[in-house]
Design an enzyme around this catalytic site. Structure first.
Site: not given
Ligand code: ADP
Length: 257
Positions: A152, A156
Site C-alpha cells: 500500500y 502511495k
C-alpha cells in the site's frame, strides 16, 4: 453554469464524504464506484439532499472506464472541471509474504487508476480549453512507511511522485494536480486493516491496532470523511489556483515512533 466534478470510489468512506461536500459546494457530481449497490446508495442520498449527481459504475484500473466517466460527465452536465482520483484499495501483509497477485491488484487500482483518471480528465480539459483540477488520493503512507502496509505504502509513494510529475507536465495547459494524504480514518478500510493486522500478533485483540494508530495522533482522534473533504473542497476551489504539485497531509498530527 454549475461546475462539474467526478469522484471515483464515492460509494463509501472518504470518497462518499468528498462527493457530498462537492455537491454542497455547488458542483454537479459524477459518482463512481466498482460497487454498483454502493454508488446507487450515494446517488439516493444526493437525491434526498436535493443535490445533482449521476452514478456511473466503473473500474478505475481500466483506462476505458475512466474515459467513459468523463464522457458521461460531459454528456449529462456539459463539461468537466474537477476530477478526484479517490478510489483505492488496501493490502495488509508482511513484506515477505506479498505475492504477485497482491502487487498487481494494488498497483493497478491505486497507481494505474490515478494515471488513467488523470489522462482522461486532462484530455477533456485540453479539449475544452479551460482550466482544470485533478486531485489524487495519496496517504500518510505515501510519506512514511508502515510495517505490514508495504505494498500500500509503495503504491502511495508512486501516487505522490506521479502527482509531482503530472503537475509539471500539465501546468502549461492550465491544469493543477494535487493530492490529499489522509491519516487514520474511521472508515471500513481501517476496520479491515485492523482486522488483518491483528491476525499476525498473538497478543492483540480486534481493535488493538486501530487504537494504537489513533493513540499516535496528536489531535487524539481519527479523521472523519468531512475532515478530508474540507481539504479537497479547497483544492477544488478557485482559491487553490496557485497551488499545484502538492501532496498535502491531513492526519491530525501523527507522531511517528
Ligand atoms: P477509504 O478509507 O479510502 O474511503 P473505502 O474502502 O471505505 O476506503 O472506500 C473505497 C471505495 O473505493 C469503495 O467504495 C470501493 O468499492 C471503491 N473501489 C475500490 N476499487 C475500485 C475500483 N477498481 N474502481 C472503482 N472503485 C473502487
Amino acid at each position: 453554469m454549475a461546475k462539474v466534478a467526478v469522484v471515483t470510489g464515492s460509494g463509501n468512506g472518504l470518497g462518499k464524504g468528498i462527493a457530498h461536500r462537492l455537491g454542497k459546494d455547488g458542483f454537479n457530481v459524477v459518482l463512481n464506484d466498482i460497487n454498483q449497490e454502493a454508488v446507487n446508495a450515494t446517488l439516493e442520498e444526493f437525491k434526498n439532499e436535493g443535490l445533482k449527481a449521476i452514478a456511473v459504475k466503473g473500474d478505475v484500473s481500466k483506462r476505458e472506464d475512466q474515459f467513459n466517466l468523463v464522457k458521461q460527465a460531459v454528456k449529462e452536465f456539459g463539461q468537466l472541471d474537477v476530477f478526484v482520483n479517490n478510489a483505492g484499495i488496501d493490502v495488509v501483509s508482511p513484506f515477505m509474504e506479498i505475492d504477485a497477485d497482491q502487487l498487481n491488484k494494488a498497483f493497478s487500482v491505486n497507481v494505474h487508476g490515478v494515471v488513467f483518471g488523470t489522462q482522461a480528465a486532462a484530455n477533456q480539459f485540453i479539449e475544452q480549453g479551460t482550466k482544470g483540477k485533478v486531485i489524487n488520493a495519496c496517504s500518510i503512507a505515501g510519506h512514511e512507511s508502515f510495517e505490514m502496509l508495504g505494498t500500500y505504502s509503495a503504491t502511495k509513494h508512486a501516487v505522490k511522485s506521479f502527482t509531482h510529475v503530472a503537475a509539471k507536465e500539465l501546468a502549461s495547459n492550465n491544469i493543477r494536480v494535487n493530492a490529499y494524504c489522509p491519516g487514520v480514518a474511521g472508515t471500513a478500510m481501517w476496520d479491515r486493516i485492523d482486522e488483518e493486522m491483528v491476525k499476525y500478533y498473538d497478543d492483540l485483540q480486534p481493535g488493538d491496532k486501530y487504537k494504537e494508530f489513533v493513540d499516535g495522533i496528536s489531535l487524539g482522534r481519527s479523521q472523519e470523511p468531512e475532515d478530508v473533504a474540507n481539504l479537497v473542497s479547497f483544492l477544488a476551489s478557485d482559491d487553490a489556483d496557485y497551488i499545484t504539485g502538492q501532496t498535502i497531509v491531513t492526519d491530525g498530527g501523527i507522531v511517528f515512533r
